[in-house]
Scaffold this motif. Structure first.
Motif, PDB file in Angstrom:
ATOM      1  N   THR A 195       0.799  -1.216   0.000  1.00 58.92           N
ATOM      2  CA  THR A 195       0.000   0.000   0.000  1.00 58.92           C
ATOM      3  C   THR A 195       0.839   1.277   0.000  1.00 58.92           C
ATOM      4  O   THR A 195       1.741   1.447   0.818  1.00 58.92           O
ATOM      5  N   ILE A 196       0.509   2.168  -0.938  1.00 55.45           N
ATOM      6  CA  ILE A 196       1.131   3.487  -0.943  1.00 55.45           C
ATOM      7  C   ILE A 196       0.333   4.358   0.010  1.00 55.45           C
ATOM      8  O   ILE A 196      -0.882   4.506  -0.139  1.00 55.45           O
ATOM      9  N   THR A 197       0.997   4.878   1.028  1.00 51.31           N
ATOM     10  CA  THR A 197       0.275   5.587   2.079  1.00 51.31           C
ATOM     11  C   THR A 197       0.300   7.089   1.879  1.00 51.31           C
ATOM     12  O   THR A 197      -0.571   7.789   2.367  1.00 51.31           O
ATOM     13  N   SER A 198       1.340   7.588   1.223  1.00 49.15           N
ATOM     14  CA  SER A 198       1.487   9.037   1.175  1.00 49.15           C
ATOM     15  C   SER A 198       2.195   9.449  -0.109  1.00 49.15           C
ATOM     16  O   SER A 198       2.903   8.668  -0.723  1.00 49.15           O
ATOM     17  N   LEU A 199       1.982  10.717  -0.484  1.00 50.13           N
ATOM     18  CA  LEU A 199       2.560  11.233  -1.718  1.00 50.13           C
ATOM     19  C   LEU A 199       2.809  12.714  -1.507  1.00 50.13           C
ATOM     20  O   LEU A 199       1.941  13.419  -0.983  1.00 50.13           O
ATOM     21  N   CYS A 200       3.992  13.171  -1.903  1.00 50.37           N
ATOM     22  CA  CYS A 200       4.336  14.564  -1.680  1.00 50.37           C
ATOM     23  C   CYS A 200       5.013  15.107  -2.929  1.00 50.37           C
ATOM     24  O   CYS A 200       5.973  14.521  -3.432  1.00 50.37           O
ATOM     25  N   LYS A 201       4.496  16.249  -3.420  1.00 45.72           N
ATOM     26  CA  LYS A 201       5.025  16.835  -4.654  1.00 45.72           C
ATOM     27  C   LYS A 201       6.171  17.779  -4.331  1.00 45.72           C
ATOM     28  O   LYS A 201       6.221  18.375  -3.255  1.00 45.72           O
ATOM     29  N   SER A 202       7.073  17.968  -5.304  1.00 41.63           N
ATOM     30  CA  SER A 202       8.080  19.015  -5.159  1.00 41.63           C
ATOM     31  C   SER A 202       7.389  20.354  -5.441  1.00 41.63           C
ATOM     32  O   SER A 202       6.304  20.406  -6.022  1.00 41.63           O
ATOM     33  N   ALA A 203       8.053  21.445  -5.052  1.00 38.36           N
ATOM     34  CA  ALA A 203       7.440  22.763  -5.174  1.00 38.36           C
ATOM     35  C   ALA A 203       7.142  23.108  -6.629  1.00 38.36           C
ATOM     36  O   ALA A 203       6.149  23.763  -6.930  1.00 38.36           O
ATOM     37  N   ASP A 204       8.023  22.627  -7.544  1.00 40.15           N
ATOM     38  CA  ASP A 204       7.827  22.980  -8.944  1.00 40.15           C
ATOM     39  C   ASP A 204       7.074  21.898  -9.730  1.00 40.15           C
ATOM     40  O   ASP A 204       7.090  21.900 -10.956  1.00 40.15           O
ATOM     41  N   ASP A 205       6.458  20.960  -9.048  1.00 42.05           N
ATOM     42  CA  ASP A 205       5.677  19.893  -9.687  1.00 42.05           C
ATOM     43  C   ASP A 205       6.503  19.027 -10.629  1.00 42.05           C
ATOM     44  O   ASP A 205       5.964  18.396 -11.538  1.00 42.05           O
ATOM     45  N   SER A 206       7.801  18.978 -10.438  1.00 45.58           N
ATOM     46  CA  SER A 206       8.605  18.208 -11.381  1.00 45.58           C
ATOM     47  C   SER A 206       8.794  16.763 -10.925  1.00 45.58           C
ATOM     48  O   SER A 206       8.921  15.874 -11.734  1.00 45.58           O
ATOM     49  N   HIS A 207       8.839  16.557  -9.643  1.00 41.51           N
ATOM     50  CA  HIS A 207       9.006  15.196  -9.142  1.00 41.51           C
ATOM     51  C   HIS A 207       8.196  15.049  -7.856  1.00 41.51           C
ATOM     52  O   HIS A 207       7.724  16.035  -7.293  1.00 41.51           O
ATOM     53  N   PHE A 208       8.027  13.810  -7.447  1.00 46.22           N
ATOM     54  CA  PHE A 208       7.268  13.582  -6.210  1.00 46.22           C
ATOM     55  C   PHE A 208       7.811  12.364  -5.474  1.00 46.22           C
ATOM     56  O   PHE A 208       8.511  11.521  -6.042  1.00 46.22           O
ATOM     57  N   LEU A 209       7.470  12.309  -4.195  1.00 44.90           N
ATOM     58  CA  LEU A 209       7.972  11.262  -3.310  1.00 44.90           C
ATOM     59  C   LEU A 209       6.777  10.475  -2.777  1.00 44.90           C
ATOM     60  O   LEU A 209       5.770  11.052  -2.391  1.00 44.90           O
ATOM     61  N   THR A 210       6.884   9.131  -2.770  1.00 47.22           N
ATOM     62  CA  THR A 210       5.805   8.308  -2.240  1.00 47.22           C
ATOM     63  C   THR A 210       6.323   7.458  -1.093  1.00 47.22           C
ATOM     64  O   THR A 210       7.467   7.028  -1.108  1.00 47.22           O
ATOM     65  N   GLY A 211       5.469   7.222  -0.119  1.00 48.50           N
ATOM     66  CA  GLY A 211       5.815   6.344   0.999  1.00 48.50           C
ATOM     67  C   GLY A 211       4.885   5.151   0.986  1.00 48.50           C
ATOM     68  O   GLY A 211       3.734   5.264   0.589  1.00 48.50           O
ATOM     69  N   SER A 212       5.407   3.998   1.426  1.00 51.96           N
ATOM     70  CA  SER A 212       4.600   2.783   1.339  1.00 51.96           C
ATOM     71  C   SER A 212       4.822   1.902   2.556  1.00 51.96           C
ATOM     72  O   SER A 212       5.843   1.988   3.234  1.00 51.96           O
ATOM     73  N   LEU A 213       3.861   1.012   2.800  1.00 52.43           N
ATOM     74  CA  LEU A 213       3.990   0.056   3.898  1.00 52.43           C
ATOM     75  C   LEU A 213       5.083  -0.969   3.617  1.00 52.43           C
ATOM     76  O   LEU A 213       5.437  -1.739   4.494  1.00 52.43           O
ATOM     77  N   ASP A 214       5.606  -1.004   2.379  1.00 54.41           N
ATOM     78  CA  ASP A 214       6.702  -1.941   2.100  1.00 54.41           C
ATOM     79  C   ASP A 214       8.036  -1.442   2.653  1.00 54.41           C
ATOM     80  O   ASP A 214       9.093  -1.943   2.305  1.00 54.41           O
ATOM     81  N   LYS A 215       7.978  -0.426   3.521  1.00 55.82           N
ATOM     82  CA  LYS A 215       9.136   0.078   4.255  1.00 55.82           C
ATOM     83  C   LYS A 215      10.102   0.870   3.368  1.00 55.82           C
ATOM     84  O   LYS A 215      11.275   0.962   3.678  1.00 55.82           O
ATOM     85  N   THR A 216       9.616   1.367   2.257  1.00 55.03           N
ATOM     86  CA  THR A 216      10.468   2.207   1.432  1.00 55.03           C
ATOM     87  C   THR A 216       9.722   3.478   1.062  1.00 55.03           C
ATOM     88  O   THR A 216       8.499   3.551   1.171  1.00 55.03           O
ATOM     89  N   ALA A 217      10.500   4.471   0.640  1.00 54.84           N
ATOM     90  CA  ALA A 217       9.938   5.656   0.000  1.00 54.84           C
ATOM     91  C   ALA A 217      10.637   5.778  -1.336  1.00 54.84           C
ATOM     92  O   ALA A 217      11.823   5.425  -1.453  1.00 54.84           O
ATOM     93  N   LYS A 218       9.917   6.221  -2.353  1.00 52.93           N
ATOM     94  CA  LYS A 218      10.507   6.279  -3.691  1.00 52.93           C
ATOM     95  C   LYS A 218      10.261   7.650  -4.304  1.00 52.93           C
ATOM     96  O   LYS A 218       9.212   8.253  -4.099  1.00 52.93           O
TER      97      LYS A 218
END
Lengths: 328, 714
Positions: A195-218
């Motif tokens: 499960t992807i639990t969270s998602l956060c965009k960069s200020a310029d909308d160019s990239h984003f970060l996701t967090g997951s219950l699989d113990k990683t963030a990408k």
């Protein structure tokens, strides 16, 4: 770095959001009242009363005049930030999980949970300049291919042309915001495993970060959905955020809340972990919560951040000067 | 038909029962006159199993040729022999006779119920000596055709060209003298080099679903055994782990090697369908190299478990304890009131007899000699004292014995080179309400095996852990009350008093519940596992000083590498999070971590004992500086290379990132206008850039708010 402990919620925190100027902090919790705080000293400014269920998410307009909140009471509400008055209420037939204003604040994307016979869906609403003209019709409704799986977060892509969503099926999807066509999705190999639990965009909308219950963030490129970085945490990730100032990311989470009482308080690892964004190496951690971290947010100036936990507290941290000179 | 009915009918027909010989009545075969036999059902079932082949018939040759008068006698003799080995079918023994003379022809056919019985009978009686001139030659009937067709002329067997096997010890020739370890996480089993210089592991071999339960190294490290539904398999070889041998044993649960890794013991237990029955146990002993099964043991679990005071359910593993040393000569099994010692030459009991010891509950081999220590608890409510005895095998001579009074429990600990045996004795206090502990220390290598009694300074201390220094003369004890027990070190030998046990020192209030000596001695880890959340203290016993105190949070396992240079601590999947392992240097320096989800097992590959003589080892230890120079230089090179590589890697990452940022910036620039339109023409981007340029300035501001004057009166 002495945190400011903000006690205002009676239930676990769910979401934190700074306004663009970085002087206001909005917090959502499982109690029914989103709260506004002074981002500098942590004083409570006011609350937004009207929801009748847990509030899952919020977003604030660029000019800090409007607030939108999504709640388990099956509504998403528009508020006047200054007066705390409810301007409009979008009614759904299942809980609203995530909300996000578009560039220009004329559109909002709202996701709803699967509930009874309802499948999970992404709704696009037009936000009128004048609340009097506001209508509740959706401009576009996107059905998740995995309808029984919850969508935990959906946000706008660059120039409002796309919508990025992620949820329980562990797959990230990019949709065309005009036609509703599915443009891209992550495959099993590179994507998250749980499960992807969270998602956060960069200020310029160019990239984003996701967090997951699989113990990683990408970290992903927002236009091509290319995987750029992976951060391994060792504990399930509930919340992620990126520093707008330095090349740092912060990841929070911890052992599942139901298992917390069975072990040592340290066992849960309720730590906000800082990573070097480029080298993917852990820099340090900020401890303090005695429950899993559910929400994280960086101040737009990058000089403070706040975390919200299952324990019902918001902890506001202003960085020491050492932080800005970290070298690894 | 009831008996009464028969009688009345007989009376009607005028038949006198007493005159009738029932055996003389013969019915035509296949006809039952409408009367169903009582065992008809059973009979039908039998028919279902009927084997149409001749697989259940054996031919016994070399029988005595006897005249008709002795025919019956011989037949009875044969029946007696063969009915012990299986059920002979009715009229299943047929001994042909010469139709002219009536003498037998010297052979007979025997038909058993099942082919297995026939096979068994063939194996057991082939070569059976009936008397001097009659040695049975037994063959399966089915084999007869084949045997008849054997060519008259002898053909020389072709010699196969010798194919050299892989070097099973190749891992020991590693240039960097690294050690291997095996880990299991998720579906993967990996064999890794522990490369402490590179601060990482290097993969040797990886395979998914390699085993169905767990893996185990053989005691000298040559083989890796995996468990499967069909049996066990061993793997090894030069580089890739190839399968060397398989051992068929359905649903094998546990395996154990003999210390010289000549034999493999496999264990399987079947849960009974009726919960009140004991579960069925099958144990097989295989020759590791040939894969031949040497012996199997079957029985109910009761026979293999010790009827100890706890009344443990199921067998305690290993069921067979192997005598020490590399010879793999003897193995022993403990069961109720008996100790069965087998020898591997014949796989039979020594002297064909078990040793009877009433009520024995524990046995323990010396790790180096064939000496067995055993413990018998108190009997008859304290009338008969408990005893610890040492028995020499195979002579079964009792070397030493000690009676102990008011004992509740005993535990035996052998020192690794078999020089000492420590027996921890729990005794009742006078009130019998609580127990206290002491030690009986046996000096095996000294004349008459003197015994020394050791009591702790505080007699009432509970003993939490005990461990001998490998190859050394010292031991460590954790004693006292949780959560902060004390740790004491004792030595069996000092320069002042040679033959007395002396305390070296006590560490007060340590968070420890387990002891891990380095395999080379001198260093020990005091570990606080389970409740202590993985506290680790690296301690130098020579200097009696702590080298490092650290923590591997929630660690469940601690294991030294076979050379005593590194320590692995692991969090296995009993915990949900932080699974993986950490490698430390012997003095407690963290070298690297390796996180792996669903981490099940970690095991260092053991090394066979060194071929160097003790003198040579001592010489090396003396001139260590000379030898170490070379390695230090290598270390330096590697660390330089590493930092160089690290720099390169970072540079590459940074460059890659710059590329992304550049691309994003240009896109951002392109979309500037579009974005402005979306924001109703607000020139938003410039503002953002301005933000970045802005610097936060702090202005200090001092102001006098109020001044008052007060006169202080004296």
């Amino acid at each position: 770095m002495r945190p400011i402990l903000m006690k205002g919620h009676e239930r676990p925190l769910t979401f934190l959001r700074y306004n663009r100027d970085g002087d206001m902090l909005f917090s959502c919790a499982k109690d029914h009242t989103p709260t506004l705080w002074y981002a500098d000293n942590g004083q409570r400014h006011g609350t937004y009363r009207g929801h009748n269920g847990a509030v899952w998410c919020c977003d604030v307009s660029r000019d800090s005049s409007r607030l939108i909140t999504g709640s388990a009471d099956q509504t998403a509400k528009l508020w006047d930030v200054k007066t705390g008055k409810q301007l409009f209420s979008f009614k759904f037939s299942s809980p609203a999980r995530s909300v996000d204003f578009s560039v220009g604040d004329k559109l909002a994307v709202i996701t709803t949970d699967p509930f009874m016979e309802r499948t999970s869906a992404i709704h696009v609403k037009r936000i009128a300049d004048d609340p009097q003209d506001q209508v509740s019709d959706s401009v576009l409704v996107l059905e998740n291919p995995e309808g029984r799986k919850r969508i935990n977060r959906a946000v706008w892509g660059p120039l409002n042309q796309t919508i990025v969503s992620g949820g329980e099926d562990a797959i990230l999807r990019i949709w065309d915001a005009e036609t509703g066509k599915l443009l891209k999705e992550t495959d099993k190999e590179v994507g998250h495993k749980q499960t992807i639990t969270s998602l956060c965009k960069s200020a310029d909308d160019s990239h984003f970060l996701t967090g997951s219950l699989d113990k990683t963030a990408k970290l992903w490129d927002m236009r091509t959905l290319t995987l750029i970085k992976t951060y391994t945490s060792g504990v399930p990730v509930n919340a992620v955020s990126m520093s707008p100032l330095l090349d740092h990311v912060v990841i929070g989470g911890g052992q599942d809340a139901s298992a917390v009482t069975t072990t040592d308080h340290r066992a849960g690892n309720f730590e906000a972990k800082f990573y070097d964004k480029i080298l993917q190496e852990e820099i340090g951690g900020v401890k303090g919560h005695f429950g899993p971290i559910n929400a994280l947010a960086f101040n737009p100036d990058g000089r403070s951040f706040s975390s919200g936990g299952e324990d019902g507290y918001v902890r506001l941290h202003h960085f020491d000067s050492d932080y800005f000179n970290i070298k690894i | 038909m009831a008996e009464l009915d028969i009688d009345t009918r007989a009376a009607q027909l005028g038949i006198d029962w007493s005159q009738v010989n029932l055996d003389s009545v013969k019915l035509p075969p296949g006809e039952n006159f409408g009367i169903e036999s009582d065992d008809e059902g059973v009979y039908h079932d039998d028919q279902l199993e009927f084997d149409t082949g001749f697989g259940n018939i054996i031919v016994v040759d070399n029988l005595p040729v006897v005249p008709k008068t002795k025919f019956e006698k011989l037949e009875n003799v044969l029946k007696k022999i063969y009915s012990q080995l299986g059920v002979i079918k009715e009229r299943g023994l047929w001994m042909p006779v010469d139709p002219n003379t009536g003498t037998t022809l010297g052979y007979c056919f025997i038909e058993f119920n099942t082919p297995q019985e026939a096979q068994n009978a063939k194996e057991k009686t082939h070569g059976y000596k009936l008397d001097k001139s009659h040695i049975f030659a037994v063959n399966m009937f089915d084999d007869f055709d084949r045997l008849m067709n054997v060519k008259e002329e002898w053909e020389a067997p072709q010699t196969k060209p010798y194919v050299p096997g892989e070097n099973l010890q190749k891992w020991l020739t590693d240039e960097k003298a690294r050690d291997q370890l095996v880990t299991r996480s998720g579906p993967d089993t990996e064999v890794l080099w522990n490369d402490a210089r590179q601060k990482n592991t290097e993969l040797v071999h990886k395979r998914s679903y390699w085993t169905e339960s767990y893996v185990q190294w053989s005691p000298l490290g040559t083989y890796l055994v995996t468990l499967h539904k069909q049996g066990a398999a061993v793997w090894g070889g030069a580089d890739t782990f190839t399968r060397l041998m398989r051992y068929q044993h359905n649903m094998v649960k546990l395996v154990d090697f003999s210390p010289g890794e000549k034999y493999l013991v496999t264990y399987h237990s079947q849960e009974p369908s009726n919960p009140r029955d004991a579960s069925k146990v099958e144990i097989k002993v295989f020759d590791v190299r040939t894969g031949r099964m040497m012996r199997d043991f079957k029985g109910s679990a009761d026979e293999f478990s010790i009827g100890g005071p706890g009344g443990v359910a199921g067998a305690s593993w290993p069921v067979f304890r192997w005598a020490g040393g590399k010879d793999d000569k003897y193995f022993a099994k403990l069961s109720k009131n008996t100790i069965s010692v087998y020898e591997t030459e014949t796989f039979g009991l020594i002297d064909k007899k078990s040793i009877k010891v009433d009520n024995v509950v524990d046995i323990c081999w010396s790790p180096t000699d064939s000496i067995l220590s055993l413990f018998v608890p108190e009997q008859g409510g304290g009338n008969q004292p408990a005893k610890v005895a040492l028995v020499q095998i195979p002579s079964k001579v009792e070397l030493r014995q000690k009676n102990l009074f008011s004992v509740s429990d005993c535990k035996m600990y052998w020192q690794s080179s078999g020089e000492y045996l420590a027996v921890k004795v729990d005794r009742y206090t006078k009130t019998k309400k609580s127990t206290y502990s002491g030690f009986e220390l046996f000096r095996i290598k000294e004349r008459d095996i003197p015994i020394e009694v050791l009591e702790l300074d505080n007699k009432n201390d509970k003993i939490i852990a005990f461990a001998w220094e490998p190859k050394g003369h010292r031991f460590a004890v954790i004693h006292g009350d949780q959560p902060r027990p004390d740790v004491s070190f004792y030595t069996m030998k000092t320069t002042q008093h040679g033959g007395r046990v002396t305390k070296l020192g006590t560490l007060k209030a340590k968070q420890a519940n387990a002891l891990f000596w380095s395999p080379t001695g001198k260093y020990i880890i005091l570990a606080g596992l389970k409740n202590f959340n993985g506290q680790l203290e690296f301690f130098n016993v020579d200097e009696l000083e702590t080298m490092a105190t650290t923590e591997h949070f929630m660690a469940t396992d601690v294991e030294w590498d076979p050379t005593g240079r590194y320590v692995a601590t692991a969090v296995t999947s009993v915990h949900e999070m932080e699974n993986g392992f950490t490698i430390w240097s012997f003095n407690g320096k963290l070298l690297y971590r390796n996180l792996k989800d669903h981490f099940f097992q970690l095991a260092w590959r053991p090394r066979p004992p060194s071929f160097l003589s003790p003198e040579k080892e001592e010489e090396i230890a003396k001139n260590l500086k000379k030898y170490s120079k070379k390695y230090e230089l290598e270390d330096q090179d590697v660390s330089l290379l590493l930092s160089e590589q690290d720099r390169e890697k970072r540079k590459a990452l940074k460059e890659e990132w710059e590329k992304w940022v550049k691309q994003w910036k240009s896109l951002q620039e392109e979309e500037k206008l579009a974005r402005q339109n979306l924001r109703d023409g607000e020139i938003s981007d410039e503002e953002e850039e301005e933000d970045e340029a802005k610097e936060v300035k702090e202005v200090e501001f001092e102001d006098v708010i109020d001044v008052t004057e007060e006169v202080v009166q004296e």
